[in-house]
Design a protein around this motif. Structure first.
Motif, PDB file in Angstrom:
ATOM      1  N   LEU A  88      27.201 -52.369 -14.174  1.00  9.28           N
ATOM      2  CA  LEU A  88      26.389 -52.910 -15.259  1.00  9.28           C
ATOM      3  C   LEU A  88      27.121 -54.084 -15.878  1.00  9.28           C
ATOM      4  CD1 LEU A  88      25.164 -49.592 -16.905  1.00  9.28           C
ATOM      5  CD2 LEU A  88      23.726 -51.296 -15.767  1.00  9.28           C
ATOM      6  N   GLN A  89      26.416 -55.203 -15.988  1.00  5.54           N
ATOM      7  CA  GLN A  89      26.998 -56.417 -16.558  1.00  5.54           C
ATOM      8  C   GLN A  89      26.448 -56.627 -17.965  1.00  5.54           C
ATOM      9  OE1 GLN A  89      26.070 -60.002 -14.425  1.00  5.54           O
ATOM     10  NE2 GLN A  89      27.738 -61.158 -15.331  1.00  5.54           N
ATOM     11  N   VAL A  90      27.357 -56.862 -18.908  1.00  3.32           N
ATOM     12  CA  VAL A  90      26.993 -57.084 -20.306  1.00  3.32           C
ATOM     13  C   VAL A  90      27.445 -58.486 -20.703  1.00  3.32           C
ATOM     14  CG1 VAL A  90      27.131 -56.168 -22.658  1.00  3.32           C
ATOM     15  CG2 VAL A  90      27.458 -54.635 -20.707  1.00  3.32           C
ATOM     16  N   ARG A  91      26.507 -59.306 -21.165  1.00  6.70           N
ATOM     17  CA  ARG A  91      26.839 -60.644 -21.681  1.00  6.70           C
ATOM     18  C   ARG A  91      27.587 -61.507 -20.670  1.00  6.70           C
ATOM     19  NH1 ARG A  91      29.061 -59.975 -27.836  1.00  6.70           N
ATOM     20  NH2 ARG A  91      27.068 -59.555 -28.861  1.00  6.70           N
ATOM     21  N   HIS A  92      27.332 -61.371 -19.409  1.00  2.71           N
ATOM     22  CA  HIS A  92      27.867 -62.233 -18.355  1.00  2.71           C
ATOM     23  C   HIS A  92      29.363 -62.067 -18.106  1.00  2.71           C
ATOM     24  CE1 HIS A  92      24.014 -64.275 -18.348  1.00  2.71           C
ATOM     25  NE2 HIS A  92      24.142 -64.503 -19.639  1.00  2.71           N
ATOM     26  N   SER A  93      30.089 -61.322 -18.944  1.00  3.57           N
ATOM     27  CA  SER A  93      31.542 -61.296 -18.784  1.00  3.57           C
ATOM     28  C   SER A  93      32.140 -59.894 -18.848  1.00  3.57           C
ATOM     29  CB  SER A  93      32.211 -62.162 -19.864  1.00  3.57           C
ATOM     30  OG  SER A  93      31.884 -61.686 -21.161  1.00  3.57           O
TER      31      SER A  93
END
Length: 202
Positions: free
Chosen positions: A70-75
């Motif tokens: 899971l990716q949160v806020r691209h970073s």
């Protein structure tokens, strides 16, 4: 293994899976570090050690195992999962978290939670985490357990709009601590006892 046998893990092509979206979830990543530490201290004083469970989910792409993150806020990258409720079992808690973040309904019970692959310990409320419990630590603040979850041949992933489910090749994750952090970067080594098989589903 001493007898030469190797555990075989069936993984299925990424294009066997459907990806949809649902309403956003509140994210603790949006809080400040000071607020997070205060929250963790309060929860520890109320409930004791915090136990988190995370899922290792694999798919096949270009003849190579890929890890679902899971990716949160691209970073920020995370394994699907989260904190157990007081008195909740690890298996049921992980199923609940997977349904919350990857299914349309929290009542989804399709998740085949398998063996525990590894454990990580947080001695204090700060960010340092270890794949062992330091001998001088008698009251750790958090334990994170990683479980292998075997995916079916095909299913739907319904992900909150403020999260993105991505497939990352194991070779990219391996020891890439700067991008993925120590837990995710250590997953390929935890999986090294397996060989991978992509069943013929035609």
């Amino acid at each position: 293994m001493a007898d030469g046998n190797v555990d075989v893990l069936d993984i299925y092509p990424l294009n066997h899976y459907y990806f949809g979206s649902k309403e956003s979830l509140p994210l603790k990543e949006e809080e400040t570090l000071d607020h997070r530490i205060q929250r963790l201290k309060f929860n520890y004083n109320t409930h004791g050690i915090r136990t988190c469970v995370q899922a290792v989910l694999l798919v096949d792409l270009f003849k190579h195992p890929h890890l679902l993150l899971l990716q949160v806020r691209h970073s920020i990258y995370k394994l699907p999962g989260g904190r157990l409720r007081p008195g909740e079992s690890e298996i049921e808690g992980l199923r609940r978290k997977l349904s919350s973040k990857l299914s349309m309904s929290e009542e989804d019970d399709r998740w085949e939670v398998g063996e525990c692959l590894g454990m990580w310990w947080r001695p204090d409320f700060e960010t340092l985490i270890y794949p062992f419990l330091p001998p001088n630590i008698k009251r750790p603040k958090e334990c994170t357990k990683l479980f292998l979850v075997r995916l079916p041949e095909s299913c739907k992933f319904i992900v909150p709009k403020n999260l993105k489910l991505i497939a990352v090749p194991l070779y990219q994750v391996h020891e890439n601590f700067k991008t993925y952090g120590p837990i995710i970067a250590g997953v390929p080594q935890l999986l090294s006892k397996f060989s991978y098989n992509t069943p013929d589903t035609d």
